[in-house]
Design a protein around this motif. Sequence first.
Motif, PDB file in Angstrom:
ATOM      1  N   HIS A 100       0.818  -1.211   0.000  1.00  0.00           N
ATOM      2  CA  HIS A 100       0.000   0.000   0.000  1.00  0.00           C
ATOM      3  C   HIS A 100       0.858   1.270   0.000  1.00  0.00           C
ATOM      4  CE1 HIS A 100      -2.930  -2.977   1.405  1.00  0.00           C
ATOM      5  NE2 HIS A 100      -3.861  -2.172   0.931  1.00  0.00           N
ATOM      6  N   TRP A 116       1.751   6.094  -2.547  1.00  0.00           N
ATOM      7  CA  TRP A 116       0.611   5.345  -1.995  1.00  0.00           C
ATOM      8  C   TRP A 116      -0.136   4.660  -3.130  1.00  0.00           C
ATOM      9  CZ3 TRP A 116      -0.861   4.443   2.969  1.00  0.00           C
ATOM     10  CH2 TRP A 116      -0.229   5.193   3.961  1.00  0.00           C
ATOM     11  N   ASN A 121     -10.667   1.748   1.399  1.00  0.00           N
ATOM     12  CA  ASN A 121     -10.505   1.349   2.804  1.00  0.00           C
ATOM     13  C   ASN A 121     -11.499   0.259   3.201  1.00  0.00           C
ATOM     14  OD1 ASN A 121     -12.687   3.115   2.593  1.00  0.00           O
ATOM     15  ND2 ASN A 121     -12.556   3.670   4.755  1.00  0.00           N
ATOM     16  N   SER A 135      -9.214   6.941   3.709  1.00  0.00           N
ATOM     17  CA  SER A 135      -7.849   6.992   3.180  1.00  0.00           C
ATOM     18  C   SER A 135      -7.179   8.309   3.547  1.00  0.00           C
ATOM     19  CB  SER A 135      -7.880   6.811   1.662  1.00  0.00           C
ATOM     20  OG  SER A 135      -8.444   5.571   1.322  1.00  0.00           O
ATOM     21  N   GLN A 139      -3.702   7.799   5.927  1.00  0.00           N
ATOM     22  CA  GLN A 139      -2.344   8.014   5.422  1.00  0.00           C
ATOM     23  C   GLN A 139      -1.477   8.821   6.386  1.00  0.00           C
ATOM     24  OE1 GLN A 139      -2.467   9.505   1.405  1.00  0.00           O
ATOM     25  NE2 GLN A 139      -3.600   7.720   0.623  1.00  0.00           N
TER      26      GLN A 139
END
Length: 657
Positions: A100, A116, A121, A135, A139
Amino acid sequence: MPLRLRLLSLFVPLLLATVTGVWLLAQNTLVARFDRSDHEELNDRLQQLNRQLYQTLRYHLAVARDWAWWDDSFEFIARGNPDYIDSNLSDDTLKNLNLHLVAYFDAAGKPVHTRWRKSSNHTLITLDGQPAPSSQALQPMVTTALQELRMQHSSNNIRDNRVLLVRVANVVMLAVQVSITPGEDRSTSNGALVMVRLLDKAWQEEMQSGLRTPILLRQAKTSTLPALPLSLPLDVQKPAITLFSRETPSEHLQSGWLRIGDAQHQAQFDIELSLPRQLYLQGQQSVEFFLICAFVLAGVGLLIGFLSFEYWVLVPIRHINRHIKRIAQQPKHRLPITGNDELTRVSRSINLMLDQRQDSSEREQLILDNIKDGYCELDVQGRLTRINHTMQSIIGASAEQLVGTHYSKMIPEALRPTAEHFFQEAIACSNQIPAFNSQYQRADGSLGHFEIRLSQITDSQDQICGLRGILRDTSRQEAYHSALLDMAYRDALTGVGNRKAFSERLQGLCHGNAPFALLFIDLDQFKPVNDRFGHDVGDQLLQHVAKRLGGLLRDDDRVFRLGGDEFTVVLPNTQREQAWMVAQRLLNRAGEDYDIDGTCIDFITPSIGLAMYPEDAQDSESLLRAADLAMYEAKQARNRVMSYSPALATSHSSDTP
């Protein structure tokens, strides 16, 4: 003891002892062995899960090393070739590698490039099945976690590379860090490569495909089960994995889990695995089937013996017993006398005894019917067997309705456990039995209070066969006492609790561990009401305010008036956010216009201070002071809610000369 029971007492103990012995033997050998087999199966699955997890770590470590020891990666950190990103870090590449995030850092730990993978999700696995963060929120959480773990700092020592399983919010990431070195030279590092995989459904399917059973991620829970450390060779800093085995949440299910920890052996999360206890349940069913067969065969033998005993012995005795039961309903009935055998002579003696007892009972009943207190007799099961006229008047029912009724039918349901405890104590008591006070329920459904004094009734063998009681109706005394108690704890003007009730309620809650909220309410501009409209209108306004406050609260919440225009509200088992919402509702409702006998009062607003136990104070006085400070701050601007904070106390102390 009945003759049937005597016969049973000869055979049943032997039968039970035999069956019990067989059952214990089966439980301690066959069933226990099956259970150990189930346990071993669970341990094997957990060991297999550990090996699969280890292979996953090895795979991602190998991938990271291939990339970190690639000359192009070394050149990219040194010179920053943009073609390297376009050709090697596409979404398809990250997806094929089950990654990821890929991040490059230079030798100083500064980020060179972060990539990324675009993903949803919804595919992530969360702890305890909670919703995954978005997301955009996840992150920065992952980036912060990597910084806290110092994953951006490289090392020239190959054994300083790390493979970690770390919890981020309610998801889990697998992070691999490898130093970026050129070619075969492992002594020079110009940065670090970090690869991150968020555990998702694809990972879960990988694990479950070999295990043939579902796995779940859980919050690390406290366990008293024996822990077995698992170790597999991995020449990097790796997670601390511990096997816990086992737990049986039900007779049909067993579970165990791997606890994943960080480098300091602090628990991060659990991977739980559950299996059915198949062999154990099959063993239990086999034992139960055997016991049922044994009981059936024993029952057939007992039935044959009982039929013979029934015809020759029990039928004549049962004939006498039927007539004795009829005597209980018709006291003047007597046993028939036919023949000249032993049972006939017994019947004649019983009839003589009944005649004498009836004469004595009539004299006793005449005396009891003329006393002013209620009189009753109960058997050892608590059923009324005898009452006098006064007792009938107190309960409001006839003797036919009461005799044979259990005493609990006349007591409210909430008080029945206490009454049953007192009844059992009276049966077992060898000394003087104390008086018992309680409520009772009349035949018309109304409630009253009584005081009863009991004494034991014994038979000819000095065995307790019941209780007799003298009952006195104390309803008037209890009503007077309740009225005095209500006056002591209720505000005479508004009907809500007064300062004394508030103090005791607050101290009682502070002695517990549950959080609660305290609201201190003061009415703004209340004095002009008394000055302009008179104290009668002011009193009616306070009554309306108390009614509005009470109408917005739960059953456990309480409103109190401390005096003047000051009110408090106690909210048990409430968090700060809930208390704030309640305070806002009270603020809006109490600030609406009031119509007092045609007079509209539209300028009254409340100022509310909020304090929480135990966050803001740990005792009643400090909590009241905190709420008062918050209310004082709210009153500076009027018509608002202010929550207590330590800054308020500091500000107030600095303002005080």
